[in-house]
Design a protein around this motif. Structure first.
Motif, mmCIF file in Angstrom:
data_model
loop_
_atom_site.group_PDB
_atom_site.id
_atom_site.type_symbol
_atom_site.label_atom_id
_atom_site.label_comp_id
_atom_site.label_asym_id
_atom_site.label_seq_id
_atom_site.Cartn_x
_atom_site.Cartn_y
_atom_site.Cartn_z
ATOM 1 N N SER A 1 0.832 -1.210 0.000
ATOM 2 C CA SER A 1 0.000 0.000 0.000
ATOM 3 C C SER A 1 0.869 1.264 0.000
ATOM 4 O O SER A 1 0.520 2.264 -0.636
ATOM 5 N N ASN B 1 2.347 1.590 -3.558
ATOM 6 C CA ASN B 1 1.295 2.025 -4.483
ATOM 7 C C ASN B 1 0.961 3.499 -4.285
ATOM 8 O O ASN B 1 0.668 4.221 -5.239
ATOM 9 N N SER B 2 0.994 3.948 -3.025
ATOM 10 C CA SER B 2 0.731 5.350 -2.714
ATOM 11 C C SER B 2 1.798 6.247 -3.332
ATOM 12 O O SER B 2 1.503 7.318 -3.875
ATOM 13 N N ALA C 1 3.621 5.516 -5.941
ATOM 14 C CA ALA C 1 3.531 5.428 -7.402
ATOM 15 C C ALA C 1 2.346 6.199 -7.960
ATOM 16 O O ALA C 1 2.362 6.617 -9.118
ATOM 17 N N SER C 2 1.308 6.399 -7.125
ATOM 18 C CA SER C 2 0.102 7.081 -7.593
ATOM 19 C C SER C 2 0.275 8.596 -7.577
ATOM 20 O O SER C 2 0.625 9.188 -6.551
ATOM 21 N N ASN D 1 -2.148 10.557 -7.859
ATOM 22 C CA ASN D 1 -3.365 11.115 -7.266
ATOM 23 C C ASN D 1 -3.331 11.133 -5.742
ATOM 24 O O ASN D 1 -4.246 11.658 -5.111
ATOM 25 N N SER D 2 -2.302 10.540 -5.157
ATOM 26 C CA SER D 2 -2.216 10.490 -3.697
ATOM 27 C C SER D 2 -1.976 11.884 -3.127
ATOM 28 O O SER D 2 -1.105 12.625 -3.595
ATOM 29 N N THR E 1 3.708 10.945 1.290
ATOM 30 C CA THR E 1 3.907 10.443 -0.067
ATOM 31 C C THR E 1 4.447 11.553 -0.970
ATOM 32 O O THR E 1 5.378 11.321 -1.757
ATOM 33 N N ARG F 1 8.110 11.601 -2.939
ATOM 34 C CA ARG F 1 8.260 11.815 -4.381
ATOM 35 C C ARG F 1 9.143 13.030 -4.670
ATOM 36 O O ARG F 1 9.961 13.012 -5.597
#
Length: 332
Positions: free
Chosen positions: A97, A100-101, A103-104, A106-107, A112, A116
């Motif tokens: 999770s 995925n957060s 990589a998204s 939209n997070s 997160t 990034r």
């Protein structure tokens, strides 16, 4: 995330371990591996990372979520990487999770976004940072060491990490429902609705419903609907079931009425009336509402006849009828 291709239910620890060794040898031989992990227990919340060059463990506030712990561990690993000369680094986490957060796009999680942003800045400075998912508790040495450090972090005295906005919201919600529950319990002898909804926090999901559905669900849960309680306003005798001539109530409709028992069983089955709603979840209440729709009861839960004058929930204080979810016409 090569290991994600293997189904966890069908893959042994040995296969995971050997597959990881092969992937690291073929693709990441010159990389420095950073294993990260988070832990949440009755003692506290902690996170840690382990690598051949450095390791660190941090305790977070007790109301922090496990996702926050996992993301904080990754962020701390990145800070350690930043303190070193440009290197090739591989961050290995057992939290899918979290990855995925990250990589998204939209997070909106603040951690997160910080991760990034830091990865982007490291890339500009010629660092090469990659991420990989690994299964937890699969005899992977680096992951086991990170897990041990994270568990130790829950016992540290100093709290360093910062909770996310979601953690604060969940904590405030928990405190709110605790205060509300205490007041609810004090009124046990005089509160008619408590027998229908003894534990308020179990029903907080109903606030995600749109207003019309919310009104119907609340009236179904409490039993205070126009169908079963409007006789009080009209000063009439209590209504009776047209099928079996017993007193009409939500308990009777949903549990006691024998003529509709076989039809009712197509939607839900309950040993007691309380089991119909507890533990409460949206899918369960949807089945109840489908049953009420099938016997043309749903529209009768609310009173929606047009009229020039209306009154809101203040009328509930004098009639005992729950009216805070819908307006009713003032009878002249």
């Amino acid at each position: 995330m090569e290991l994600c291709k293997l189904k966890k239910s069908e893959t042994s620890r040995y296969l995971y371990k050997t597959s990881l060794i092969q992937i690291l040898d073929e693709k990441y031989r010159d990389y420095i591996c950073f294993y990260t992990d988070g832990s949440k227990s009755d003692q506290g919340v902690g996170c840690a990372f382990y690598s051949p060059v450095a390791n660190k463990k941090i305790r977070l506030p007790n109301f922090s979520g496990i996702l926050t712990a996992e993301l904080t561990a990754i962020y701390q690993a990145l800070i350690q990487i930043r303190s070193m000369p440009p290197i090739e680094a591989l961050i290995l986490s057992d939290s899918l999770s979290s990855l995925n957060s990250i990589a998204s796009l939209n997070s909106k999680n603040s951690l997160t976004c910080s991760i990034r942003d830091l990865v982007y800045k490291l890339t500009e400075r010629n660092y090469n940072v990659n991420f990989m998912w690994i299964p937890g508790h699969s005899d992977i040495a680096g992951n086991d060491r990170a897990d041990k450090l994270a568990n130790e972090a829950t016992l540290l005295q100093n709290i360093e990490g910062t909770p996310s906005v979601v953690d604060f919201r969940n904590f405030h919600k928990k405190v709110f429902f605790s205060i509300l529950q205490n007041e609810w319990d004090i009124l046990e002898g005089t509160n008619k609705l408590r027998s229908h909804m003894p534990l308020l926090h179990l029903y907080q999901n109903i606030y995600s419903l749109e207003r019309g559905s919310f009104c119907k669900v609340v009236r179904t849960l409490t039993g205070h609907s126009y169908l079963t309680k409007s006789y009080i306003i009209r000063n009439e005798p209590p209504p009776k079931c047209t099928l079996c001539n017993n007193l009409m109530s939500m308990r009777h409709i949903l549990f006691e009425c024998l003529p509709v028992a076989s039809h009712r069983s197509r939607f839900f089955n309950a040993v007691t009336y309380e089991n119909i709603f507890a533990p409460f979840n949206i899918s369960k209440i949807n089945k109840v509402m489908e049953f009420l729709d099938s016997i043309n009861i749903t529209k009768k839960l609310l009173y929606s006849s047009p009229g020039p004058l209306y009154v809101r929930c203040a009328l509930a204080h004098t009639t005992g009828v729950l009216l805070d979810c819908n307006q009713i016409r003032v009878l002249r």
